[in-house]
Design a protein around this motif. Structure first.
Motif, short mmCIF file in Angstrom:
data_model
loop_
_atom_site.label_atom_id
_atom_site.label_comp_id
_atom_site.label_asym_id
_atom_site.label_seq_id
_atom_site.Cartn_x
_atom_site.Cartn_y
_atom_site.Cartn_z
N VAL A 5 0.86 -1.19 0.00
CA VAL A 5 0.00 0.00 0.00
C VAL A 5 0.89 1.24 0.00
CG1 VAL A 5 -0.19 -0.01 2.54
CG2 VAL A 5 -1.91 1.20 1.17
N ILE A 6 0.53 2.24 -0.80
CA ILE A 6 1.29 3.50 -0.85
C ILE A 6 0.96 4.31 0.39
CG2 ILE A 6 1.66 5.66 -2.09
CD1 ILE A 6 0.97 4.20 -4.68
N ILE A 7 1.97 4.62 1.19
CA ILE A 7 1.73 5.39 2.40
C ILE A 7 2.17 6.85 2.26
CG2 ILE A 7 1.87 3.37 3.90
CD1 ILE A 7 4.69 4.39 4.72
N LYS A 8 2.96 7.14 1.20
CA LYS A 8 3.40 8.52 0.99
C LYS A 8 3.77 8.71 -0.47
CE LYS A 8 7.41 9.88 2.74
NZ LYS A 8 8.43 10.38 3.69
N ALA A 9 3.46 9.89 -1.01
CA ALA A 9 3.86 10.26 -2.38
C ALA A 9 4.55 11.61 -2.29
CB ALA A 9 2.64 10.33 -3.29
N TYR A 14 7.00 7.04 -4.70
CA TYR A 14 5.90 6.45 -3.96
C TYR A 14 6.48 5.48 -2.95
CZ TYR A 14 3.34 8.51 -7.80
OH TYR A 14 2.83 9.41 -8.71
N TYR A 15 6.11 5.65 -1.70
CA TYR A 15 6.66 4.82 -0.63
C TYR A 15 5.64 3.74 -0.30
CZ TYR A 15 10.10 8.51 -0.44
OH TYR A 15 11.09 9.41 -0.79
N VAL A 16 6.00 2.48 -0.59
CA VAL A 16 5.08 1.36 -0.53
C VAL A 16 5.39 0.49 0.68
CG1 VAL A 16 4.20 -0.67 -1.74
CG2 VAL A 16 4.81 1.38 -3.04
N VAL A 32 9.14 0.74 0.88
CA VAL A 32 10.08 0.69 -0.24
C VAL A 32 9.87 1.93 -1.11
CG1 VAL A 32 10.82 -0.61 -2.27
CG2 VAL A 32 10.04 -1.83 -0.21
N GLN A 33 10.94 2.64 -1.39
CA GLN A 33 10.86 3.82 -2.26
C GLN A 33 10.74 3.37 -3.71
OE1 GLN A 33 13.30 7.54 -1.57
NE2 GLN A 33 14.28 6.83 -3.45
N THR A 58 14.03 -3.34 -7.55
CA THR A 58 15.13 -3.11 -8.48
C THR A 58 16.45 -3.45 -7.79
OG1 THR A 58 15.23 -0.78 -7.80
CG2 THR A 58 13.88 -1.30 -9.71
N GLU A 59 17.53 -3.44 -8.56
CA GLU A 59 18.82 -3.86 -8.02
C GLU A 59 19.35 -2.93 -6.94
OE1 GLU A 59 21.48 -4.25 -11.29
OE2 GLU A 59 20.49 -6.02 -12.14
N ASN A 60 18.94 -1.67 -6.97
CA ASN A 60 19.47 -0.72 -5.98
C ASN A 60 18.65 -0.69 -4.69
OD1 ASN A 60 17.16 0.51 -6.85
ND2 ASN A 60 18.12 2.43 -7.50
N GLY A 61 17.74 -1.64 -4.53
CA GLY A 61 16.95 -1.70 -3.31
C GLY A 61 15.67 -0.89 -3.35
N GLU A 62 15.45 -0.20 -4.46
CA GLU A 62 14.21 0.55 -4.62
C GLU A 62 13.20 -0.34 -5.36
OE1 GLU A 62 15.03 4.34 -6.38
OE2 GLU A 62 16.16 5.04 -4.64
N GLY A 63 12.12 0.26 -5.86
CA GLY A 63 11.12 -0.55 -6.52
C GLY A 63 10.41 0.20 -7.63
N THR A 64 9.57 -0.53 -8.35
CA THR A 64 8.77 0.05 -9.42
C THR A 64 7.31 -0.37 -9.23
OG1 THR A 64 10.62 -0.09 -10.98
CG2 THR A 64 8.41 0.20 -11.91
N VAL A 65 6.40 0.61 -9.20
CA VAL A 65 4.97 0.31 -9.12
C VAL A 65 4.52 -0.17 -10.49
CG1 VAL A 65 2.66 1.25 -8.73
CG2 VAL A 65 4.56 2.00 -7.29
#
Length: 302
Positions: A5-9, A14-16, A32-33, A58-65
């Motif tokens: 769930v997105i908790i902040k934009a 988007y922080y999930v 996850v950013q 993603t490889e850098n520890g972030e993500g994609t919605v």
């Protein structure tokens, strides 16, 4: 793909918070950013705080919605998805209770299809001998609204309010300066939201919340601490929808003599009759007429 769930934009990110199977997010796991896929922008879709989404890491520890799951509800202002409960926060003192603004908020909440809880703050500043507050509580409870009286300083009403928020995505709204941030700080010790200083000259506070964010409670609930509003407009509501947003009008409106009755001057209007007989409060009817004129004026100008 993972679900959350997105908790902040903020600033295109988007922080999930992970939430498997669109369930209750795990408050102990960090968000996850993420960036959103470009296809959303091409389709004119904007992810909202409160959206349940599918995402990849993603490889850098972030993500994609990657995907936005269907929304139960969607608010325009504040922009929050999947909220089912609105907590309307109004102070008994400093600033004084603004009943007209409360009724305006209730109209918007009814139109949005959310449940409403009226939370009256700063009970410790109120004069216990003043019967107006008890009358106010009786009025709104008789209409069918839940009213919770609180004091952040004394801790009054906090357990009841927190229990009501359990497992829900809730939106906190109300006039600025009424103590929303203090209330949230009391609900979740250690949160330390910035609180505003009340201007005694103007009777209202500075806006301390700058963006929409879901704050996790320790009972599975999430609260959106939204920017305070000093006024609302009626551009999203049709004139013919207004009376239905006054709960107590509904049982009488069906008996009106004329279809499309505005409940202002028509003969045989059952809403007017109920008001004259004391079954509808004078203050509520007066605010209805004021809002109706405001809406008509805005429609003419726009």
């Amino acid at each position: 793909m993972l679900e959350g769930v997105i908790i902040k934009a903020l600033s295109g990110y988007y922080y999930v918070k992970p939430a498997p199977g669109r369930g209750t997010p795990d408050t102990n796991v960090s968000a996850v950013q993420c960036r959103a896929r470009g296809v959303f922008k091409k389709r004119g879709i904007t992810p909202l705080v409160g959206d349940y989404v599918k995402y990849t890491l993603t490889e850098n520890g972030e993500g994609t919605v990657e995907e936005i799951l269907p929304r139960d509800t969607e608010l325009i202002r504040p922009p929050v998805a999947n909220a089912h409960l609105a907590v309307l926060v109004f102070s008994l003192k400093e600033p004084d209770m603004n009943v007209q603004l409360l009724d305006k908020f209730l109209v918007h909440i009814e139109q949005a299809g959310l449940q409403a809880v009226i939370c009256l703050t700063k009970m410790d500043l109120a004069d216990e001998s003043d019967d107006r507050y008890a009358q106010l509580v009786r009025l709104y409870e008789s209409i069918g609204y839940e009213v919770i009286i609180t004091s952040s300083r004394q801790g009054t009403g906090m357990d009841r309010l927190k229990q009501r928020l359990a497992g829900e995505i809730s939106v906190f709204s109300g006039q600025s300066g009424v103590g929303k941030s203090s209330l949230l700080n009391a609900l979740l010790p250690g949160l330390e939201l910035e609180t505003g200083i009340i201007s005694m000259k103007l009777g209202r506070g500075k806006h301390t919340t700058r963006h929409v964010e879901l704050i996790p409670l320790d009972n599975g609930g999430f609260v959106s601490d939204t920017p305070g509003f000093s006024q609302l407009d009626f551009l999203e509501i049709g004139v013919e929808e207004l009376s239905d947003c006054f709960r107590e009008f509904r049982e009488y409106a069906g008996g009106c003599k004329f279809r499309g009755c505005t409940h202002t001057h028509e003969p045989g209007c059952q809403v007017i009759r109920a008001k004259e007989e004391g079954d509808i409060a004078e203050s509520r009817y007066t605010h209805y007429v004021q809002f109706l004129e405001e809406m008509k004026d805005k429609k003419r100008r726009y």
